[in-house]
Design an enzyme around this catalytic site. Structure first.
Site, mmCIF file in Angstrom:
data_model
loop_
_atom_site.group_PDB
_atom_site.id
_atom_site.type_symbol
_atom_site.label_atom_id
_atom_site.label_comp_id
_atom_site.label_asym_id
_atom_site.label_seq_id
_atom_site.Cartn_x
_atom_site.Cartn_y
_atom_site.Cartn_z
ATOM 1 C CG LEU A 178 6.135 -20.401 -3.974
ATOM 2 C CD1 LEU A 178 4.859 -21.192 -4.257
ATOM 3 C CD2 LEU A 178 6.817 -19.990 -5.277
ATOM 4 C CB ALA A 228 4.338 -13.451 -5.583
ATOM 5 N N GLY A 279 -1.510 -18.092 -9.095
ATOM 6 C CA GLY A 279 -1.421 -19.434 -8.525
ATOM 7 C C GLY A 279 0.016 -19.843 -8.251
ATOM 8 N N GLY A 303 -4.953 -30.662 1.010
ATOM 9 C CA GLY A 303 -4.511 -31.592 -0.027
ATOM 10 C C GLY A 303 -3.965 -32.813 0.701
ATOM 11 C CG HIS A 316 -1.321 7.033 29.332
ATOM 12 N ND1 HIS A 316 -0.249 7.766 29.748
ATOM 13 C CD2 HIS A 316 -1.663 7.518 28.113
ATOM 14 C CE1 HIS A 316 0.046 8.677 28.845
ATOM 15 N NE2 HIS A 316 -0.792 8.533 27.834
HETATM 16 P P1 TTP Z 1 -1.849 -18.575 -0.407
HETATM 17 O O1 TTP Z 1 -1.821 -18.627 1.094
HETATM 18 O O2 TTP Z 1 -2.768 -19.452 -1.137
HETATM 19 O O3 TTP Z 1 -2.125 -17.094 -0.871
HETATM 20 P P2 TTP Z 1 -1.762 -15.742 -0.178
HETATM 21 O O4 TTP Z 1 -0.488 -15.829 0.580
HETATM 22 O O5 TTP Z 1 -1.817 -14.654 -1.201
HETATM 23 O O6 TTP Z 1 -2.904 -15.509 0.892
HETATM 24 P P3 TTP Z 1 -4.476 -15.257 0.706
HETATM 25 O O7 TTP Z 1 -5.077 -16.554 0.268
HETATM 26 O O8 TTP Z 1 -4.880 -14.870 2.093
HETATM 27 O O9 TTP Z 1 -4.688 -14.129 -0.268
HETATM 28 O O10 TTP Z 1 -0.387 -18.812 -0.986
HETATM 29 C C1 TTP Z 1 0.481 -19.830 -0.579
HETATM 30 C C2 TTP Z 1 1.899 -19.367 -0.837
HETATM 31 O O11 TTP Z 1 2.133 -19.150 -2.215
HETATM 32 C C3 TTP Z 1 2.240 -18.069 -0.169
HETATM 33 O O12 TTP Z 1 3.564 -18.163 0.253
HETATM 34 C C4 TTP Z 1 2.093 -17.036 -1.264
HETATM 35 C C5 TTP Z 1 2.468 -17.809 -2.495
HETATM 36 N N1 TTP Z 1 1.773 -17.424 -3.715
HETATM 37 C C6 TTP Z 1 2.492 -16.811 -4.731
HETATM 38 O O13 TTP Z 1 3.694 -16.547 -4.593
HETATM 39 N N2 TTP Z 1 1.848 -16.527 -5.901
HETATM 40 C C7 TTP Z 1 0.530 -16.809 -6.091
HETATM 41 O O14 TTP Z 1 0.008 -16.540 -7.171
HETATM 42 C C8 TTP Z 1 -0.202 -17.427 -5.017
HETATM 43 C C9 TTP Z 1 -1.658 -17.745 -5.184
HETATM 44 C C10 TTP Z 1 0.467 -17.722 -3.869
#
Ligand code: TTP
Length: 396
Positions: A6, A8, A83, A135, A311
């Site tokens: 993940l 994104a 999410g 969690g 510097h």
């Molecule tokens: P998070 O750490 O919850 O989200 P984030 O990386 O965008 O950071 P922030 O809360 O600072 O905005 O995400 C956990 C992992 O999941 C991370 O690898 C990003 C990924 N993710 C997605 O790919 N899509 C999503 O919609 C979300 C919420 C997270």
């Protein structure tokens, strides 16, 4: 097994560092953060990587391409960061058979990811002192046991096993990804995990080491971890009058001038220059085309691509973004006189970093005037400037 990684997310807590560079592409030792996750999956035997990209996703795609380390890489676009379950659902068409899901912003101990893949269905967990912030897994307690439930931030945690964002799912989970939004309005992977736990015997895999890289000081911690794993290698142009101690890597195309002392772990990347008469120590990363000049001391910091500290400066426990220019005599304070943990602003709130020593975070393009003093825990937004001689005590 295919591994869905993940990547994104927007990385809002990592701002301003994640404004032009998406969080998964921020530097951790010699590669982007997400590459450490992908490497862990490949080392564990992943037969294909599916990267879920969104925010600034093209930079992720450009880095990995269609094949990485001999393993095929495909991409699924998540249009809106709705999410983690929604992110895996975006990769649905790429899945058949059992599959793993890993957070692209977490560092895992590699051996555990191996065990995760072998034990499918399984969930990675880490023992933590204060489980109620995470969690938390419940287990049936027999031997390594079996996971019996997962609860978000419980008041009365059943175990000290925190969910570490790495899962091996049975093939059936592909059909369970479309979960309703949670109270905070996101489609959460933990709801999918809960169903897997209900329907399958699920093994907890305890990690020895884990780091969730969400906030700027965690980027420093990630570098502390991964720089310590590097072996000494001197390929660049190093003066005979420089002293390099311990695990120092100077890449081909980097320059270390006379009078420089570097105490490893430290990584000086291609096109970077250090010295003359500079002192680099702690876990320090000097990115490509960065310049650390005369009489500059850098300790335990990340100095990003194209940044100049030319510097008479001290920079400690700090992250400087890209193309930052610190004027001569700019100094960073990284310790409070009362020895309290340094606080930092994350999404408008002052929070403890849990670190006694933390300097500044400067967004891309920050410029300081000569003799600027920067106080601990300061955030300088992208493009911020300071005047000559200023003492900066508040974020700007
Ligand atoms: P998070 O750490 O919850 O989200 P984030 O990386 O965008 O950071 P922030 O809360 O600072 O905005 O995400 C956990 C992992 O999941 C991370 O690898 C990003 C990924 N993710 C997605 O790919 N899509 C999503 O919609 C979300 C919420 C997270």
């Amino acid at each position: 097994m295919k591994a869905v990684v993940l990547a994104a997310g927007q990385g809002t807590r990592m701002r301003p560092l994640s404004e032009s560079v998406p969080k998964p592409m921020l530097p951790v030792a010699d590669r982007p953060l997400v590459a450490h996750t992908v490497d862990a999956a490949i080392d564990a035997g992943a037969e294909e990587i599916v990267l879920v990209i969104g925010y600034e996703g093209e930079t992720v795609r450009d880095y990995f391409g269609p094949e990485y380390r001999g393993v095929s890489v495909s991409y699924a676009l998540q249009d809106e960061q709705a999410g983690t379950a929604d992110a895996v659902n975006a990769a649905r068409d790429h899945l058949e058979g059992p599959f793993a899901v890993l957070n692209g912003d977490n560092l895992y101990d590699r051996a555990a990811i191996d065990r995760l893949f072998d034990a499918c269905p399984a969930v990675c967990a880490i023992e933590v002192a204060e489980p109620s912030n995470y969690g938390v897994l419940s287990t049936d307690g027999s031997g390594e046991g079996c996971v019996t439930g997962i609860t978000e931030k419980p008041d009365d945690p059943p175990t000290n096993l925190a969910n570490a964002g790495a899962y091996a799912f049975p093939a059936a989970a592909r059909e369970w990804l479309d979960v309703p939004a949670s109270e905070r309005g996101e489609h959460e992977i933990t709801d999918v995990v809960a169903r897997v736990i209900d329907e399958y015997e699920t093994t907890p895999i305890t990690l020895e080491r884990w780091l969730d890289v969400g906030r700027p000081w965690e980027l420093l911690e990630a570098n502390e971890w991964k720089l310590a794993d590097l072996d000494r290698r001197i390929d660049g142009d190093v003066s005979e009058d420089a002293t390099l101690e311990g695990a120092v890597v100077v890449e081909d195309g980097a320059t270390v001038e006379p009078g420089v002392v570097i105490e490893g772990p430290a990584l000086i990347r291609e096109g970077a220059s250090v010295g003359p008469n500079a002192y680099v120590r702690g876990a320090t990363l000097i990115e490509p085309d960065a310049e650390v000049g005369h009489a500059v001391e850098i300790k335990n910091s990340v100095i990003s691509r194209g940044t100049s500290v030319s510097h008479l400066s001290y920079v400690g426990d700090s992250v400087l973004g890209r193309d930052v220019n610190l004027g001569a005599g700019t100094n960073v304070a990284n310790l409070r006189h009362d020895d309290a943990d340094i606080r930092f602003t994350v999404k408008g709130e002052r929070v403890s970093t849990g670190r006694r020593k933390f300097g500044v975070v400067a967004g891309d393009g920050v410029k300081t005037g000569i003799n600027t003093s920067l106080t601990p825990g300061l955030k300088l937004e992208t493009g911020a400037t300071t005047r000559p001689g200023e003492t900066v005590e508040r974020d700007r």
